[in-house]
Design a protein around this motif. Structure first.
Motif, PDB file in Angstrom:
ATOM      1  N   LEU A 245       0.808  -1.221   0.000  1.00  0.00           N
ATOM      2  CA  LEU A 245       0.000   0.000   0.000  1.00  0.00           C
ATOM      3  C   LEU A 245       0.843   1.276   0.000  1.00  0.00           C
ATOM      4  O   LEU A 245       0.422   2.286  -0.550  1.00  0.00           O
ATOM      5  N   ASN A 246       2.029   1.230   0.574  1.00  0.00           N
ATOM      6  CA  ASN A 246       2.887   2.431   0.502  1.00  0.00           C
ATOM      7  C   ASN A 246       3.271   2.747  -0.945  1.00  0.00           C
ATOM      8  O   ASN A 246       3.090   3.885  -1.384  1.00  0.00           O
ATOM      9  N   PRO A 247       3.789   1.758  -1.689  1.00  0.00           N
ATOM     10  CA  PRO A 247       4.061   2.045  -3.107  1.00  0.00           C
ATOM     11  C   PRO A 247       2.811   2.505  -3.849  1.00  0.00           C
ATOM     12  O   PRO A 247       2.879   3.403  -4.695  1.00  0.00           O
ATOM     13  N   GLU A 248       1.655   1.939  -3.508  1.00  0.00           N
ATOM     14  CA  GLU A 248       0.409   2.339  -4.173  1.00  0.00           C
ATOM     15  C   GLU A 248       0.157   3.834  -3.979  1.00  0.00           C
ATOM     16  O   GLU A 248      -0.185   4.564  -4.910  1.00  0.00           O
ATOM     17  N   ARG A 249       0.326   4.311  -2.746  1.00  0.00           N
ATOM     18  CA  ARG A 249       0.051   5.725  -2.450  1.00  0.00           C
ATOM     19  C   ARG A 249       1.088   6.649  -3.086  1.00  0.00           C
ATOM     20  O   ARG A 249       0.752   7.725  -3.588  1.00  0.00           O
ATOM     21  N   ILE A 250       2.333   6.218  -3.060  1.00  0.00           N
ATOM     22  CA  ILE A 250       3.394   7.029  -3.683  1.00  0.00           C
ATOM     23  C   ILE A 250       3.122   7.140  -5.187  1.00  0.00           C
ATOM     24  O   ILE A 250       3.218   8.220  -5.780  1.00  0.00           O
ATOM     25  N   MET A 251       2.738   6.018  -5.780  1.00  0.00           N
ATOM     26  CA  MET A 251       2.458   6.023  -7.227  1.00  0.00           C
ATOM     27  C   MET A 251       1.213   6.834  -7.542  1.00  0.00           C
ATOM     28  O   MET A 251       1.158   7.542  -8.551  1.00  0.00           O
ATOM     29  N   ALA A 252       0.189   6.722  -6.687  1.00  0.00           N
ATOM     30  CA  ALA A 252      -1.042   7.485  -6.920  1.00  0.00           C
ATOM     31  C   ALA A 252      -0.733   8.980  -6.827  1.00  0.00           C
ATOM     32  O   ALA A 252      -1.286   9.796  -7.580  1.00  0.00           O
ATOM     33  N   ALA A 253       0.165   9.349  -5.913  1.00  0.00           N
ATOM     34  CA  ALA A 253       0.561  10.755  -5.792  1.00  0.00           C
ATOM     35  C   ALA A 253       1.275  11.209  -7.070  1.00  0.00           C
ATOM     36  O   ALA A 253       1.014  12.293  -7.595  1.00  0.00           O
ATOM     37  N   ALA A 254       2.168  10.351  -7.587  1.00  0.00           N
ATOM     38  CA  ALA A 254       2.898  10.697  -8.810  1.00  0.00           C
ATOM     39  C   ALA A 254       1.934  10.810 -10.001  1.00  0.00           C
ATOM     40  O   ALA A 254       2.064  11.707 -10.853  1.00  0.00           O
ATOM     41  N   GLY A 332      -3.527  14.863  -4.814  1.00  0.00           N
ATOM     42  CA  GLY A 332      -4.938  14.820  -5.243  1.00  0.00           C
ATOM     43  C   GLY A 332      -5.541  16.214  -5.243  1.00  0.00           C
ATOM     44  O   GLY A 332      -6.238  16.619  -6.188  1.00  0.00           O
ATOM     45  N   GLU A 333      -5.264  16.973  -4.180  1.00  0.00           N
ATOM     46  CA  GLU A 333      -5.797  18.339  -4.091  1.00  0.00           C
ATOM     47  C   GLU A 333      -5.191  19.220  -5.189  1.00  0.00           C
ATOM     48  O   GLU A 333      -5.893  19.993  -5.838  1.00  0.00           O
ATOM     49  N   ALA A 366     -10.836  11.618  -9.513  1.00  0.00           N
ATOM     50  CA  ALA A 366     -10.674  10.223  -9.081  1.00  0.00           C
ATOM     51  C   ALA A 366      -9.474  10.068  -8.150  1.00  0.00           C
ATOM     52  O   ALA A 366      -9.465   9.197  -7.273  1.00  0.00           O
ATOM     53  N   THR A 367      -8.473  10.946  -8.313  1.00  0.00           N
ATOM     54  CA  THR A 367      -7.278  10.810  -7.464  1.00  0.00           C
ATOM     55  C   THR A 367      -7.551  11.275  -6.031  1.00  0.00           C
ATOM     56  O   THR A 367      -6.743  11.056  -5.146  1.00  0.00           O
ATOM     57  N   ARG A 368      -8.699  11.935  -5.834  1.00  0.00           N
ATOM     58  CA  ARG A 368      -9.090  12.280  -4.457  1.00  0.00           C
ATOM     59  C   ARG A 368      -9.813  11.122  -3.782  1.00  0.00           C
ATOM     60  O   ARG A 368      -9.983  11.106  -2.571  1.00  0.00           O
ATOM     61  N   ILE A 369     -10.308  10.192  -4.608  1.00  0.00           N
ATOM     62  CA  ILE A 369     -11.121   9.075  -4.083  1.00  0.00           C
ATOM     63  C   ILE A 369     -10.291   7.805  -3.973  1.00  0.00           C
ATOM     64  O   ILE A 369     -10.369   7.072  -2.977  1.00  0.00           O
ATOM     65  N   ALA A 370      -9.534   7.507  -5.020  1.00  0.00           N
ATOM     66  CA  ALA A 370      -8.801   6.240  -5.081  1.00  0.00           C
ATOM     67  C   ALA A 370      -7.305   6.520  -5.042  1.00  0.00           C
ATOM     68  O   ALA A 370      -6.868   7.589  -5.474  1.00  0.00           O
ATOM     69  N   GLU A 375     -10.591  11.712   2.802  1.00  0.00           N
ATOM     70  CA  GLU A 375     -11.112  11.666   4.176  1.00  0.00           C
ATOM     71  C   GLU A 375     -10.411  10.580   4.993  1.00  0.00           C
ATOM     72  O   GLU A 375     -10.115  10.778   6.170  1.00  0.00           O
ATOM     73  N   MET A 376     -10.132   9.435   4.356  1.00  0.00           N
ATOM     74  CA  MET A 376      -9.455   8.368   5.098  1.00  0.00           C
ATOM     75  C   MET A 376      -8.010   8.773   5.407  1.00  0.00           C
ATOM     76  O   MET A 376      -7.465   8.394   6.439  1.00  0.00           O
ATOM     77  N   ILE A 377      -7.417   9.585   4.529  1.00  0.00           N
ATOM     78  CA  ILE A 377      -6.065  10.085   4.831  1.00  0.00           C
ATOM     79  C   ILE A 377      -6.140  11.073   6.006  1.00  0.00           C
ATOM     80  O   ILE A 377      -5.324  11.020   6.936  1.00  0.00           O
ATOM     81  N   LEU A 378      -7.152  11.935   5.987  1.00  0.00           N
ATOM     82  CA  LEU A 378      -7.297  12.884   7.103  1.00  0.00           C
ATOM     83  C   LEU A 378      -7.554  12.125   8.406  1.00  0.00           C
ATOM     84  O   LEU A 378      -7.032  12.483   9.471  1.00  0.00           O
ATOM     85  N   ASN A 379      -8.332  11.040   8.319  1.00  0.00           N
ATOM     86  CA  ASN A 379      -8.549  10.191   9.505  1.00  0.00           C
ATOM     87  C   ASN A 379      -7.224   9.657  10.024  1.00  0.00           C
ATOM     88  O   ASN A 379      -6.947   9.680  11.222  1.00  0.00           O
ATOM     89  N   PHE A 380      -6.400   9.173   9.089  1.00  0.00           N
ATOM     90  CA  PHE A 380      -5.107   8.579   9.448  1.00  0.00           C
ATOM     91  C   PHE A 380      -4.195   9.629  10.087  1.00  0.00           C
ATOM     92  O   PHE A 380      -3.593   9.406  11.131  1.00  0.00           O
ATOM     93  N   VAL A 381      -4.124  10.794   9.434  1.00  0.00           N
ATOM     94  CA  VAL A 381      -3.238  11.846   9.954  1.00  0.00           C
ATOM     95  C   VAL A 381      -3.752  12.333  11.318  1.00  0.00           C
ATOM     96  O   VAL A 381      -2.969  12.559  12.247  1.00  0.00           O
TER      97      VAL A 381
END
Ligand SMILES: Cc1cc2nc3c(=O)[nH]c(=O)nc-3n(C[C@H](O)[C@H](O)[C@H](O)COP(=O)(O)OP(=O)(O)OC[C@H]3O[C@@H](n4cnc5c(N)ncnc54)[C@H](O)[C@@H]3O)c2cc1C
Length: 392
Positions: A245-254, A332-333, A366-370, A375-381
């Motif tokens: 999941l870490n690579p997934e998030r880094i890639m989604a950010a890119a 995403g933002e 879509a990059t704000r959702i997937a 919101e789940m990132i804000l929950n995590f932070v």
């Protein structure tokens, strides 16, 4: 302070910069027109994908002994960003080499690595990734797809939703739950399921994104699998899942940053040329400032993505987890704002098919959702970084 202050954390190596240039060159040979044409004609981007594979860009982060380039996730993220910045955002980059490639190279057996990694690296096989379920949604602890032991092998049963690229994939890495024989509790585990396995069916979901890559509902109806379909340790599924999941998030950010860059480039080019009130519209601060804001937001998101990738590549999974979530949020933002501003500065042209700006809105959105929502990132932070009570 000495004149030799180390700037390495804030600049990329010559090798990384050269990788970016080469990928941008290759991708610009295809370009946005190609990407949109393939999407509108219901065709795929297989030739671009294979070209990327042949040049070693898909496998850049996979181990050399399995056909990869031996680089890090930062290199793969750079590839993904440059593709998107040329108007060709490929979601399967996030899924196949990043999530599936990482999980198999870190936890697979020698046989699984030899079987799957070389073809993921050269692009002759793509692997989809399926965790999301209709009833569980963001709460992936609630998934109900189960894997039951059947002699030496397994039987999988359940349903997945929004799974990208199943029609292009040779196999899907499915997250299912196995039963602990001692406690009866269900624990997540990862299985490679060939897309032609008996009992596996999929149906496309009509989406408003202009992309050749489509999303599917996956029906897993008593799919029988051999013992070696299980990747890694049945008892360490959660740790393995997080490793992917870490690579997934880094890639989604890119991916998101690349979309933002593409939108901003188009917007900047347009405002330099379009004249109203006797001057290029970019001369008006009301037009220039939002674009300058996007430039700053995109650069900040890129920096955080590079930090997350550097931490991950240095083996700091925990530090990378926080940074990857923040990078994904920021990107995403930034992508959404850039796409919205690009439409606005184009005026009426912003909504025409010819200029193709409005189509970017949904892709950016879509990059704000997937793969994980803002919101789940804000929950995590909130809970992880700030120590607030966990609300989810
Ligand atoms: C283009 C695209 C491609 C995708 N590809 C894949 C793929 O290849 N594989 C895969 O497994 N999945 C994939 N997904 C699924 C994606 O990961 C999910 O859509 C995402 O995790 C959100 O889940 P959900 O859609 O069920 O939304 P829900 O969980 O129903 O959430 C709906 C809304 O409620 C908010 N929400 C929910 N719970 C909370 C809470 N506790 N606090 C605050 N807000 C909350 C969410 O943030 C969201 O805004 C894809 C989705 C898209 C759009």
């Amino acid at each position: 302070m000495s004149a030799e202050t180390d700037t390495t954390p804030f600049t990329e190596t010559d090798e990384r910069r050269s990788l970016r240039r080469e990928v941008a060159k290759l991708a610009s040979g295809y370009g946005r027109e190609y990407f949109v044409r393939q999407a509108r004609n219901g065709e795929k981007t297989t030739d671009l994908w294979l070209d990327m594979g042949t040049h070693g860009y898909l496998g850049v982060a996979l181990p050399e002994e399995y056909g990869g380039g031996g680089g890090g996730i930062g290199d793969l993220a750079a590839v993904c960003e440059e593709l998107a910045a040329q108007g060709c955002p490929l979601l399967m980059m996030v899924v196949s080499p990043a999530i599936c490639g990482t999980v198999i190279s870190r936890f697979g057996t020698e046989e699984q690595k030899t079987r799957w990694l070389p073809s993921i690296a050269d692009g002759t096989l793509t692997m989809a990734f399926a965790i999301t379920e209709p009833d569980a949604g963001s709460n992936s602890h609630d998934i109900t797809t189960t894997a039951r032991r059947d002699g030496d092998g397994w039987v999988l049963r359940g349903r997945k939703i929004y799974i990208s690229g199943v029609d292009e994939a040779g196999a899907v890495l499915v997250v299912a739950r196995t039963e602990d024989a001692r406690t009866g509790r269900l624990r997540p585990a990862l299985f490679v399921v060939p897309t032609d396995a008996e009992g596996l069916e999929y149906q496309p979901i009509d989406m408003e994104i202009v992309s050749p890559e489509r999303q599917f509902t996956l029906f897993v109806d008593d799919v029988r699998l051999p013992a070696d379909a299980l990747v890694g340790d049945e008892n360490a599924g959660i740790a393995q899942l997080f490793a992917g999941l870490n690579p997934e998030r880094i890639m989604a950010a890119a991916f998101a940053t690349g979309i933002g860059r593409f939108a901003l480039d188009k917007a900047t080019e347009y405002v330099k040329g379009r004249e109203v009130f006797g001057a290029p519209i970019g001369a008006h601060q009301g037009v220039a400032h939002p674009l300058a804001q996007s430039k700053i937001e995109i650069e900040l998101a890129r920096l955080m993505t590079q930090k997350a990738a550097a931490l991950y590549d240095a083996g700091d999974d925990t530090g990378a987890g926080e940074a990857a979530n923040m990078a994904k949020y920021a990107a995403g933002e930034a992508a959404c704002a850039a796409a919205d501003r690009a439409v606005q500065v184009h005026g009426g042209n912003g909504i025409t098919t010819e200029y193709g700006m409005a189509g970017l809105l949904v892709a950016a959105r879509a990059t704000r959702i997937a793969p994980v929502s803002r919101e789940m990132i804000l929950n995590f932070v909130g809970s992880h970084s700030l120590g607030l009570p966990k609300s989810y």
